[in-house]
Design a protein around this motif. Structure first.
Motif, short mmCIF file in Angstrom:
data_model
loop_
_atom_site.label_atom_id
_atom_site.label_comp_id
_atom_site.label_asym_id
_atom_site.label_seq_id
_atom_site.Cartn_x
_atom_site.Cartn_y
_atom_site.Cartn_z
N ARG A 29 2.93 21.93 -20.92
CA ARG A 29 2.09 22.12 -22.11
C ARG A 29 1.48 23.51 -22.12
NH1 ARG A 29 -0.41 16.85 -20.75
NH2 ARG A 29 0.96 15.32 -21.67
N SER A 30 1.03 23.99 -20.97
CA SER A 30 0.42 25.32 -20.94
C SER A 30 1.47 26.39 -21.19
CB SER A 30 -0.30 25.56 -19.62
OG SER A 30 0.63 25.62 -18.55
N ASP A 31 2.71 26.18 -20.72
CA ASP A 31 3.78 27.13 -20.98
C ASP A 31 4.12 27.17 -22.45
OD1 ASP A 31 3.88 27.72 -18.31
OD2 ASP A 31 5.66 26.49 -17.90
N ARG A 67 0.84 -1.20 0.00
CA ARG A 67 0.00 0.00 0.00
C ARG A 67 0.87 1.25 0.00
NH1 ARG A 67 -3.56 -0.51 4.62
NH2 ARG A 67 -4.73 -1.89 3.29
N ASP A 68 1.95 1.23 0.79
CA ASP A 68 2.85 2.38 0.83
C ASP A 68 3.53 2.60 -0.52
OD1 ASP A 68 2.20 2.87 3.46
OD2 ASP A 68 3.97 1.82 4.26
N ARG A 69 3.96 1.51 -1.16
CA ARG A 69 4.60 1.63 -2.47
C ARG A 69 3.63 2.17 -3.50
NH1 ARG A 69 5.65 -3.16 -4.58
NH2 ARG A 69 4.88 -4.38 -2.85
N LEU A 70 2.39 1.69 -3.46
CA LEU A 70 1.39 2.18 -4.42
C LEU A 70 1.07 3.65 -4.17
CD1 LEU A 70 -1.07 -0.84 -4.59
CD2 LEU A 70 0.45 -0.03 -6.38
N LYS A 71 0.98 4.02 -2.89
CA LYS A 71 0.70 5.41 -2.55
C LYS A 71 1.80 6.32 -3.06
CE LYS A 71 -0.71 5.91 1.65
NZ LYS A 71 -0.77 6.12 3.11
N LEU A 72 3.04 5.89 -2.87
CA LEU A 72 4.17 6.68 -3.34
C LEU A 72 4.19 6.76 -4.87
CD1 LEU A 72 6.78 8.18 -2.62
CD2 LEU A 72 7.97 5.99 -2.74
N ALA A 73 3.90 5.64 -5.53
CA ALA A 73 3.88 5.63 -7.00
C ALA A 73 2.79 6.55 -7.53
CB ALA A 73 3.68 4.21 -7.51
N LEU A 74 1.63 6.52 -6.91
CA LEU A 74 0.54 7.41 -7.34
C LEU A 74 0.90 8.87 -7.14
CD1 LEU A 74 -2.57 5.46 -6.02
CD2 LEU A 74 -2.02 5.95 -8.39
N ARG A 75 1.53 9.17 -6.02
CA ARG A 75 1.93 10.55 -5.75
C ARG A 75 2.94 11.03 -6.78
NH1 ARG A 75 3.50 10.21 -0.38
NH2 ARG A 75 1.33 10.45 0.17
N GLU A 76 3.93 10.19 -7.09
CA GLU A 76 4.93 10.56 -8.09
C GLU A 76 4.30 10.73 -9.47
OE1 GLU A 76 8.10 11.40 -7.60
OE2 GLU A 76 7.70 11.20 -5.47
N ASN A 77 3.35 9.85 -9.80
CA ASN A 77 2.66 9.93 -11.08
C ASN A 77 1.88 11.25 -11.18
OD1 ASN A 77 1.56 9.24 -13.55
ND2 ASN A 77 0.00 7.91 -12.70
N LEU A 78 1.21 11.62 -10.10
CA LEU A 78 0.46 12.87 -10.09
C LEU A 78 1.38 14.06 -10.28
CD1 LEU A 78 -2.24 14.33 -9.71
CD2 LEU A 78 -1.81 14.29 -7.26
N LYS A 79 2.52 14.04 -9.58
CA LYS A 79 3.48 15.14 -9.73
C LYS A 79 3.97 15.24 -11.17
CE LYS A 79 5.40 15.05 -5.07
NZ LYS A 79 6.61 14.77 -4.28
N ARG A 80 4.26 14.08 -11.78
CA ARG A 80 4.75 14.07 -13.16
C ARG A 80 3.69 14.60 -14.11
NH1 ARG A 80 5.47 8.86 -13.83
NH2 ARG A 80 3.69 8.59 -15.16
N ARG A 81 2.43 14.18 -13.91
CA ARG A 81 1.35 14.64 -14.79
C ARG A 81 1.12 16.13 -14.65
NH1 ARG A 81 -3.28 10.99 -13.01
NH2 ARG A 81 -4.46 12.63 -13.98
N LYS A 82 1.19 16.65 -13.42
CA LYS A 82 1.01 18.08 -13.21
C LYS A 82 2.13 18.87 -13.88
CE LYS A 82 -1.66 18.36 -8.98
NZ LYS A 82 -1.67 18.87 -7.59
#
Length: 66
Positions: A42-44, A21-36
């Motif tokens: 893209r907007s720049d 669960r911790d690994r998935l949580k970390l992976a999701l957080r990193e994925n969100l940061k990358r997508r943002k």
């Protein structure tokens, strides 16, 4: 003796689930940061290309709005 082994195995299973669960949580957080970051990039790019187009129009000597 057998009960103690079962309890230890149960805790190990719970620890495995927690670590997963911790690994998935970390992976999701990193994925969100990358997508943002990608979305900001893209907007720049869109904003800079619009200003580049505007500067090309300005260089042509044409007045906008006329």
């Amino acid at each position: 003796m057998k009960d103690n082994q079962d309890k230890a195995a149960g805790k190990t299973g719970a620890d495995v689930k927690d670590s997963r669960r911790d690994r998935l949580k970390l992976a999701l957080r990193e994925n969100l940061k990358r997508r943002k970051s990608q979305a900001r990039g893209r907007s720049d790019v869109g904003a800079s290309s619009e200003s580049a187009d505007a500067s090309l129009d300005d260089a042509s000597g044409e007045k906008s709005g006329q």
